[in-house]
Write a protein that holds these residues in place. Structure first.
Motif, PDB file in Angstrom:
ATOM      1  N   MET A  67       1.172  -1.058  -0.232  1.00 27.72           N
ATOM      2  CA  MET A  67       0.062   0.277   0.249  1.00 27.72           C
ATOM      3  C   MET A  67       0.792   0.983  -0.025  1.00 27.72           C
ATOM      4  O   MET A  67       0.315   2.219  -0.669  1.00 27.72           O
ATOM      5  CB  MET A  67      -0.973  -0.533   1.516  1.00 27.72           C
ATOM      6  N   MET A  68       1.790   1.267   0.813  1.00 27.22           N
ATOM      7  CA  MET A  68       3.308   2.596   0.830  1.00 27.22           C
ATOM      8  C   MET A  68       3.926   2.271  -0.885  1.00 27.22           C
ATOM      9  O   MET A  68       3.160   3.599  -0.962  1.00 27.22           O
ATOM     10  CB  MET A  68       3.888   1.846   1.820  1.00 27.22           C
ATOM     11  N   VAL A  69       4.327   1.523  -1.743  1.00 26.68           N
ATOM     12  CA  VAL A  69       4.715   2.440  -2.865  1.00 26.68           C
ATOM     13  C   VAL A  69       3.161   2.499  -3.750  1.00 26.68           C
ATOM     14  O   VAL A  69       3.846   2.791  -4.262  1.00 26.68           O
ATOM     15  CB  VAL A  69       5.392   0.393  -3.340  1.00 26.68           C
ATOM     16  N   ASN A  70       2.202   2.030  -3.780  1.00 24.19           N
ATOM     17  CA  ASN A  70       1.246   2.140  -4.129  1.00 24.19           C
ATOM     18  C   ASN A  70       0.382   3.423  -3.552  1.00 24.19           C
ATOM     19  O   ASN A  70      -0.779   3.813  -4.472  1.00 24.19           O
ATOM     20  CB  ASN A  70       0.394   1.065  -4.406  1.00 24.19           C
ATOM     21  N   ASP A  71       0.964   4.113  -2.560  1.00 25.20           N
ATOM     22  CA  ASP A  71       0.113   5.551  -2.440  1.00 25.20           C
ATOM     23  C   ASP A  71       0.585   6.501  -3.399  1.00 25.20           C
ATOM     24  O   ASP A  71       1.568   6.922  -4.105  1.00 25.20           O
ATOM     25  CB  ASP A  71       0.280   5.862  -0.834  1.00 25.20           C
ATOM     26  N   GLU A  72      -0.965   7.100  -3.754  1.00 22.53           N
ATOM     27  CA  GLU A  72      -0.345   7.775  -5.338  1.00 22.53           C
ATOM     28  C   GLU A  72       0.247   9.940  -4.602  1.00 22.53           C
ATOM     29  O   GLU A  72       0.795   9.535  -4.752  1.00 22.53           O
ATOM     30  CB  GLU A  72      -1.262   8.897  -5.093  1.00 22.53           C
ATOM     31  N   GLU A  73       0.360   9.670  -2.660  1.00 20.17           N
ATOM     32  CA  GLU A  73       1.052  10.653  -1.950  1.00 20.17           C
ATOM     33  C   GLU A  73       1.995  10.267  -0.932  1.00 20.17           C
ATOM     34  O   GLU A  73       2.117   8.879  -0.460  1.00 20.17           O
ATOM     35  CB  GLU A  73       0.146  11.454  -1.357  1.00 20.17           C
ATOM     36  N   SER A  74       2.892  11.159  -1.148  1.00 22.73           N
ATOM     37  CA  SER A  74       4.236  10.514  -0.089  1.00 22.73           C
ATOM     38  C   SER A  74       4.170   9.974   1.066  1.00 22.73           C
ATOM     39  O   SER A  74       3.377  10.935   1.985  1.00 22.73           O
ATOM     40  CB  SER A  74       5.156  11.175  -0.066  1.00 22.73           C
ATOM     41  N   VAL A  75       4.568   8.682   1.467  1.00 19.49           N
ATOM     42  CA  VAL A  75       4.023   8.429   2.971  1.00 19.49           C
ATOM     43  C   VAL A  75       5.115   8.039   3.428  1.00 19.49           C
ATOM     44  O   VAL A  75       6.175   7.376   2.344  1.00 19.49           O
ATOM     45  CB  VAL A  75       2.880   7.180   3.275  1.00 19.49           C
ATOM     46  N   SER A  76       5.971   7.937   4.772  1.00 16.24           N
ATOM     47  CA  SER A  76       7.022   7.702   5.645  1.00 16.24           C
ATOM     48  C   SER A  76       6.295   6.342   6.156  1.00 16.24           C
ATOM     49  O   SER A  76       5.384   6.855   7.393  1.00 16.24           O
ATOM     50  CB  SER A  76       7.217   8.707   5.451  1.00 16.24           C
ATOM     51  N   VAL A  77       6.633   4.919   6.320  1.00 16.85           N
ATOM     52  CA  VAL A  77       6.582   4.291   6.846  1.00 16.85           C
ATOM     53  C   VAL A  77       7.933   3.649   7.804  1.00 16.85           C
ATOM     54  O   VAL A  77       8.519   2.397   7.355  1.00 16.85           O
ATOM     55  CB  VAL A  77       5.872   2.836   6.647  1.00 16.85           C
ATOM     56  N   ARG A  78       8.016   4.100   8.758  1.00 17.18           N
ATOM     57  CA  ARG A  78      10.069   4.171   9.124  1.00 17.18           C
ATOM     58  C   ARG A  78      10.327   2.933   9.412  1.00 17.18           C
ATOM     59  O   ARG A  78      11.244   2.467   8.887  1.00 17.18           O
ATOM     60  CB  ARG A  78       9.261   4.425  10.816  1.00 17.18           C
ATOM     61  N   PHE A  79       9.415   1.991   9.721  1.00 24.68           N
ATOM     62  CA  PHE A  79       9.898   0.320   9.963  1.00 24.68           C
ATOM     63  C   PHE A  79      10.444  -0.067   8.543  1.00 24.68           C
ATOM     64  O   PHE A  79      11.819  -0.675   8.395  1.00 24.68           O
ATOM     65  CB  PHE A  79       8.654  -0.697  10.387  1.00 24.68           C
ATOM     66  N   ILE A  80       9.492   0.534   7.482  1.00 22.61           N
ATOM     67  CA  ILE A  80      10.155  -0.192   5.818  1.00 22.61           C
ATOM     68  C   ILE A  80      11.095   0.482   5.568  1.00 22.61           C
ATOM     69  O   ILE A  80      12.136   0.960   4.935  1.00 22.61           O
ATOM     70  CB  ILE A  80       8.960   0.258   5.404  1.00 22.61           C
ATOM     71  N   ASP A  81      11.240   2.131   5.927  1.00 23.49           N
ATOM     72  CA  ASP A  81      12.404   2.785   5.858  1.00 23.49           C
ATOM     73  C   ASP A  81      13.479   2.872   5.906  1.00 23.49           C
ATOM     74  O   ASP A  81      14.590   2.615   5.469  1.00 23.49           O
ATOM     75  CB  ASP A  81      11.855   5.016   6.142  1.00 23.49           C
ATOM     76  N   HIS A  82      13.091   2.282   7.296  1.00 19.41           N
ATOM     77  CA  HIS A  82      15.600   1.342   8.178  1.00 19.41           C
ATOM     78  C   HIS A  82      15.892   0.130   6.916  1.00 19.41           C
ATOM     79  O   HIS A  82      16.151   0.088   6.962  1.00 19.41           O
ATOM     80  CB  HIS A  82      14.786   1.329   9.806  1.00 19.41           C
ATOM     81  N   PHE A  83      14.589  -0.129   6.416  1.00 16.89           N
ATOM     82  CA  PHE A  83      14.999  -1.725   6.347  1.00 16.89           C
ATOM     83  C   PHE A  83      14.957  -1.152   5.406  1.00 16.89           C
ATOM     84  O   PHE A  83      16.708  -2.084   3.991  1.00 16.89           O
ATOM     85  CB  PHE A  83      13.647  -2.741   6.210  1.00 16.89           C
ATOM     86  N   LEU A  84      15.178  -0.794   4.045  1.00 14.43           N
ATOM     87  CA  LEU A  84      15.505  -0.055   2.559  1.00 14.43           C
ATOM     88  C   LEU A  84      16.175   0.126   3.324  1.00 14.43           C
ATOM     89  O   LEU A  84      17.503   0.171   2.550  1.00 14.43           O
ATOM     90  CB  LEU A  84      14.138   0.558   2.051  1.00 14.43           C
ATOM     91  N   ALA A  85      17.152   1.112   3.893  1.00 17.55           N
ATOM     92  CA  ALA A  85      17.889   1.525   4.167  1.00 17.55           C
ATOM     93  C   ALA A  85      19.155   1.235   4.369  1.00 17.55           C
ATOM     94  O   ALA A  85      20.630   1.164   4.242  1.00 17.55           O
ATOM     95  CB  ALA A  85      18.446   2.643   5.107  1.00 17.55           C
TER      96      ALA A  85
END
Length: 391
Positions: free
Chosen positions: A235-253
């Motif tokens: 849902m985050m990657v398909n969101d039309e607007e920018s959204v931050s999900v910290r758990f996922i952001d840290h994993f991507l980092a």
């Protein structure tokens, strides 16, 4: 006092960042059934002051200035926690923030956060938050049905409406947007929760937390937690607007080489240390360990009688930091070993063999990691830093 062998000793001389979980209150207006602080079996808080004193804060600040000079720290983060921090009188809270900022900001890169259930937030609180540059985290598990499953007051009443009112005030008036922190329930529908946060509450910054359970008490379905995170990611990657999900952001980092994601960017190795300070001025390690038998019988070291340098020589600090940085032996052949380090220590613990275990959520995390890597590969992201066996 515990003894510690040479194998478990770590060096703190390369510290760059110190994070302080400061328990400014040790009482709460909610009775969340999953709370590690009040409802995990450790009731030492009952012998602590309800509110931290101004003298204790001043002493802590003095100790932190001394410690920052001795260790040439670059950064200190102060996280104002409880209980519920906003039970404290506003004038005292304001004075505590001023004491911290005026004395530490000139000597280190200082950040300050507060974690609250949001029920007591009003415009006066917002003004205080803005004046001191506090990043605000609001605890909310989803729509009312999700939130009321675990987050009721001491009379069994819902906290949802009051929390949402406080969140709305933050969204409208805070200089920094608030972060919603939601504890995952394996029975919850991630689509409904994510949709509620984004469409109903207009939230832009989210985090999803795994419950603080360990091998002694986890009876859930680990894969269900992984599926929850997978659906949130989609849902985050398909969101039309920018959204931050910290758990996922840290994993991507972490995938791109920026630290152990479970502890945040840069929070691995010998450069980072977290301490907890009680309302009475006692100092210990990460107190999420209260939810494990590892914490049983642990006594805080007192700021009044010891410097921080002396306190972190406590064998428990060395032992815990050693295990935090040492993946479980069962993970030696796992392709994710260097990504998650076997998971958060509190989720690795078993009374039979300590932290030498994968996370209780291992199967679910494996599914989540694999899903994200597959998505990145299929969408042409550069994966040069990621081994082929991870895809």
């Amino acid at each position: 006092m515990r003894s510690v062998g040479d194998r478990s000793r770590v060096s703190f001389r390369e510290l760059q960042s110190l994070e302080v979980v400061l328990k400014i209150t040790e009482r709460c207006n909610l009775n969340c059934d999953y709370c590690y602080f009040f409802n995990a079996g450790d009731d030492s808080y009952k012998g602590h002051a309800a509110f931290i004193s101004n003298d204790t804060v001043a002493l802590l600040v003095q100790r932190l200035r001394q410690f920052s000079r001795e260790y040439e720290l670059q950064r200190i983060a102060i996280h104002l926690h409880g209980g519920e921090p906003l039970l404290m009188p506003k004038a005292q809270f304001d004075g505590i923030c001023e004491e911290i900022r005026s004395n530490l900001a000139p000597v280190v890169d200082l950040s300050m956060t507060i974690q609250t259930n949001g029920m007591l937030i009003d415009l006066e609180w917002i003004e205080i938050f803005n004046r001191h540059g506090l990043q605000v985290g609001v605890s909310l598990d989803g729509a009312q049905a999700h939130n009321d499953a675990h987050r009721l007051d001491h009379h069994g009443r819902s906290s949802y409406d009051a929390t949402v009112r406080g969140l709305a005030l933050c969204q409208e008036h805070l200089h920094q947007p608030p972060v919603i922190l939601a504890v995952i329930g394996e029975e919850f529908d991630p689509g409904k929760i994510y949709g509620h946060f984004r469409n109903d509450l207009n939230a832009e910054h989210l985090d999803f937390l795994l419950p603080h359970q360990n091998h002694d008490n986890f009876r859930g379905d680990a894969e269900a937690y992984g599926e929850f995170l997978i659906k949130v990611f989609d849902m985050m990657v398909n969101d039309e607007e920018s959204v931050s999900v910290r758990f996922i952001d840290h994993f991507l980092a972490r995938i791109y080489g920026q630290g152990n994601f479970l502890f945040g960017n840069g929070r691995e190795g010998s450069e980072y240390l977290l301490i907890t300070v009680s309302s009475d001025g006692g100092v210990g390690p990460d107190d999420t360990l209260r939810s494990t038998k590892y914490w049983s019988g642990y006594e805080y070291r007192d700021l009044k009688s010891s410097s921080l340098e002396e306190i972190i020589q406590d064998p428990l600090f060395h032992e815990f930091e050693h295990f935090k940085k040492t993946p479980a032996s069962a993970c030696s052949d796992c392709c994710w070993r260097d990504v998650c380090g076997s998971g958060q220590p509190v989720h690795r613990y078993a009374s039979s063999n300590g932290f030498d275990n994968p996370s209780v959520y291992c199967q679910g995390l494996d599914r989540f990691y694999t899903h994200v890597l597959r998505y990145l590969a299929l969408h042409g992201e550069p994966l040069e830093k990621v081994g082929a066996d991870l895809i």
